[in-house]
Motif scaffolding. Structure first.
Motif, mmCIF file in Angstrom:
data_model
loop_
_atom_site.group_PDB
_atom_site.id
_atom_site.type_symbol
_atom_site.label_atom_id
_atom_site.label_comp_id
_atom_site.label_asym_id
_atom_site.label_seq_id
_atom_site.Cartn_x
_atom_site.Cartn_y
_atom_site.Cartn_z
ATOM 1 N N UNK A 105 0.594 -5.712 -6.926
ATOM 2 C CA UNK A 105 0.574 -5.031 -5.632
ATOM 3 C C UNK A 105 -0.577 -5.522 -4.760
ATOM 4 N N UNK A 106 -0.449 -5.233 -3.470
ATOM 5 C CA UNK A 106 -1.514 -5.521 -2.507
ATOM 6 C C UNK A 106 -2.384 -4.301 -2.255
ATOM 7 N N UNK A 107 -2.121 -3.203 -2.976
ATOM 8 C CA UNK A 107 -2.924 -1.996 -2.822
ATOM 9 C C UNK A 107 -2.810 -1.324 -1.467
ATOM 10 N N UNK A 108 -1.767 -1.685 -0.698
ATOM 11 C CA UNK A 108 -1.596 -1.092 0.628
ATOM 12 C C UNK A 108 -2.389 -1.775 1.726
ATOM 13 N N UNK A 109 -2.965 -2.942 1.453
ATOM 14 C CA UNK A 109 -3.756 -3.620 2.484
ATOM 15 C C UNK A 109 -2.924 -3.964 3.716
ATOM 16 N N UNK A 110 -1.676 -4.346 3.518
ATOM 17 C CA UNK A 110 -0.815 -4.689 4.644
ATOM 18 C C UNK A 110 0.017 -3.527 5.121
ATOM 19 N N UNK A 111 0.385 -2.617 4.196
ATOM 20 C CA UNK A 111 1.212 -1.461 4.520
ATOM 21 C C UNK A 111 0.583 -0.254 3.826
ATOM 22 N N UNK A 112 -0.370 0.406 4.446
ATOM 23 C CA UNK A 112 -1.034 1.545 3.800
ATOM 24 C C UNK A 112 -0.050 2.634 3.388
ATOM 25 N N UNK A 113 -0.273 3.197 2.223
ATOM 26 C CA UNK A 113 0.563 4.286 1.732
ATOM 27 C C UNK A 113 0.295 5.530 2.582
ATOM 28 N N UNK A 114 1.344 6.234 2.962
ATOM 29 C CA UNK A 114 1.228 7.404 3.835
ATOM 30 C C UNK A 114 0.524 7.088 5.152
ATOM 31 N N UNK A 115 0.544 5.828 5.526
ATOM 32 C CA UNK A 115 -0.015 5.425 6.800
ATOM 33 C C UNK A 115 -1.496 5.110 6.810
ATOM 34 N N UNK A 116 -2.239 5.581 5.764
ATOM 35 C CA UNK A 116 -3.696 5.359 5.811
ATOM 36 C C UNK A 116 -4.357 5.210 4.434
ATOM 37 N N UNK A 117 -3.590 5.196 3.359
ATOM 38 C CA UNK A 117 -4.182 5.132 2.024
ATOM 39 C C UNK A 117 -4.093 3.718 1.444
ATOM 40 N N UNK A 118 -5.226 3.250 0.929
ATOM 41 C CA UNK A 118 -5.254 1.976 0.224
ATOM 42 C C UNK A 118 -5.966 2.162 -1.108
ATOM 43 N N UNK A 119 -5.633 1.286 -2.045
ATOM 44 C CA UNK A 119 -6.299 1.249 -3.346
ATOM 45 C C UNK A 119 -6.586 -0.212 -3.657
ATOM 46 N N UNK A 120 -7.160 -0.482 -4.819
ATOM 47 C CA UNK A 120 -7.360 -1.861 -5.221
ATOM 48 C C UNK A 120 -6.031 -2.534 -5.535
ATOM 49 N N UNK A 121 -6.042 -3.857 -5.587
ATOM 50 C CA UNK A 121 -4.853 -4.569 -6.033
ATOM 51 C C UNK A 121 -4.513 -4.158 -7.453
ATOM 52 N N UNK A 122 -3.237 -3.976 -7.721
ATOM 53 C CA UNK A 122 -2.814 -3.427 -9.004
ATOM 54 C C UNK A 122 -1.904 -4.375 -9.782
ATOM 55 N N UNK A 123 -1.959 -4.211 -11.103
ATOM 56 C CA UNK A 123 -0.942 -4.751 -11.997
ATOM 57 C C UNK A 123 -0.390 -3.565 -12.772
ATOM 58 N N UNK A 124 0.909 -3.319 -12.605
ATOM 59 C CA UNK A 124 1.555 -2.121 -13.146
ATOM 60 C C UNK A 124 2.663 -2.548 -14.102
ATOM 61 N N UNK A 125 2.782 -1.855 -15.235
ATOM 62 C CA UNK A 125 3.859 -2.100 -16.189
ATOM 63 C C UNK A 125 4.950 -1.059 -15.997
ATOM 64 N N UNK A 126 6.192 -1.530 -15.892
ATOM 65 C CA UNK A 126 7.356 -0.648 -15.798
ATOM 66 C C UNK A 126 8.224 -0.906 -17.028
ATOM 67 N N UNK A 127 8.460 0.131 -17.805
ATOM 68 C CA UNK A 127 9.236 -0.003 -19.048
ATOM 69 C C UNK A 127 10.708 0.133 -18.738
ATOM 70 N N UNK A 128 11.406 -1.009 -18.623
ATOM 71 C CA UNK A 128 12.814 -0.995 -18.239
ATOM 72 C C UNK A 128 13.750 -1.281 -19.415
ATOM 73 N N UNK A 129 13.231 -1.783 -20.527
ATOM 74 C CA UNK A 129 14.073 -2.134 -21.668
ATOM 75 C C UNK A 129 14.536 -3.571 -21.593
ATOM 76 N N UNK A 130 15.011 -4.091 -22.724
ATOM 77 C CA UNK A 130 15.412 -5.498 -22.801
ATOM 78 C C UNK A 130 16.823 -5.682 -22.282
ATOM 79 N N UNK A 131 17.057 -6.894 -21.709
ATOM 80 C CA UNK A 131 18.396 -7.278 -21.237
ATOM 81 C C UNK A 131 18.862 -8.497 -22.023
#
Length: 331
Positions: free
Chosen positions: A305-331
């Motif tokens: 993620x860009x942490x909202x630097x280009x598109x702030x969350x809720x119009x004004x919230x930013x965080x650090x750049x993130x790496x997030x794991x999403x558990x979707x299962x194997x295909x």
């Protein structure tokens, strides 16, 4: 890469209320930068560690997702550029990384600033000290955004400003346009992924996931591109950025920067559902790309993620750049 004004946030709320969601998959924050940073793309090493590029600095992060206390290795040596974009593994534990002098203020690259670098790790699997060399100077490519490996010496490069896809031979430095299809003309061609002879791409400005059938030796399309799926037109600020493909090639997982979410698209029917994230949450704050894990983590989709630097969350919230794991299962 996607950025918008936050003035259309109210329209986003309306859109998300009307969107169709599947049951959301579990997410886990792997790493968040302590200061603002824009992770742009990622690749997974054969040992399961993550390489993530940053457009806010010419640095490559190496993150081990199983580490209980994250202390990422920061890889430098990309001295011709101010930021990094696409990344792809071209041979085992050797990665091509695209660099550019891209301005987040103007949302445009400096002319003649595109380079490709080769990041090569030693043969022993756990090494965190690669060599970084310039692989090619590609000034005709305005912005080397998404890149994908065609073979062990050639990559394909998405060039949004030119509405084109290029092939680049990193051994000879020779590069040329393989497609300027009309579907690429929205100046938003972004992610590229390859499955057999099918080249998939996202176009952010046109809000679409598209597909070519290509010659697997040259990368040249055998016909015109077709639309696999489109994100709804309203509001126009919500669109696909980069994406991952399932290993069986049946599903694409585009990230939705303006929606702070990840979608799953059936590439045969075009049906799409939201599987992770939430418009009003910083859990996945302005996602930029996705890749499936390796070395036992094949059912995990890693998202940068860009942490909202280009598109702030809720119009004004930013965080650090993130790496997030999403558990979707194997295909």
């Amino acid at each position: 890469m996607a950025a918008i004004s936050s003035k259309l946030f109210a329209a986003l709320v309306v859109f998300y209320t009307l969107s169709v969601c599947a049951a959301l998959f579990p997410t886990r924050l792997i790493y968040e930068t302590p200061n603002p940073a824009w992770f742009e793309n990622l690749a997974i090493r054969r040992d399961g560690s993550i390489l993530a590029t940053t457009v806010t600095a010419p640095t490559l992060y190496l993150v081990r997702p199983d580490s209980p206390k994250q202390s990422p290795k920061v890889i430098e040596g990309f001295n011709r550029n101010t930021g990094l974009l696409g990344i792809t593994e071209i041979t085992p534990d050797a990665f091509v990384v695209a660099g550019s002098n891209f301005s987040l203020t103007t949302q445009a690259p400096a002319p003649n600033s595109s380079y490709l670098y080769l990041v090569t790790f030693p043969s022993h699997n756990k090494s965190e000290n690669p060599t970084v060399t310039v692989a090619a100077y590609i000034p005709k490519i305005a912005l080397a955004d998404g890149i994908v490996t065609l073979n062990n010496h050639t990559i394909l490069v998405a060039d949004p400003p030119n509405g084109a896809i290029w092939s680049v031979n990193i051994e000879t430095g020779v590069y040329d346009v393989v497609s300027s299809d009309p579907l690429l003309k929205g100046t938003g061609v972004d992610g590229l992924k390859l499955h057999d002879d099918k080249l998939y791409f996202t176009d952010t400005s046109e809000r679409l996931l598209g597909r070519f059938t290509i010659n697997p030796k040259t990368g040249i399309p055998k016909g015109n591109a077709s639309v696999v799926a489109r994100y709804p037109n309203n509001p126009p600020v919500v669109a696909y950025d980069d994406f991952a493909l399932s290993r069986d090639g049946k599903f694409a997982y585009p990230v939705v920067a303006g929606g702070n979410s990840v979608t799953r698209v059936n590439v045969e029917t075009g049906k799409q559902v939201t599987i992770a994230g939430d418009l009003n949450s910083t859990t996945i704050a302005q996602p930029t790309s996705a890749a499936f894990g390796r070395n036992g983590d094949e059912g995990i989709l890693y998202v940068t993620t860009a942490g909202g630097l280009g598109i702030p969350v809720n119009g004004n919230e930013t965080v650090g750049g993130q790496i997030v794991a999403v558990k979707v299962g194997k295909h």
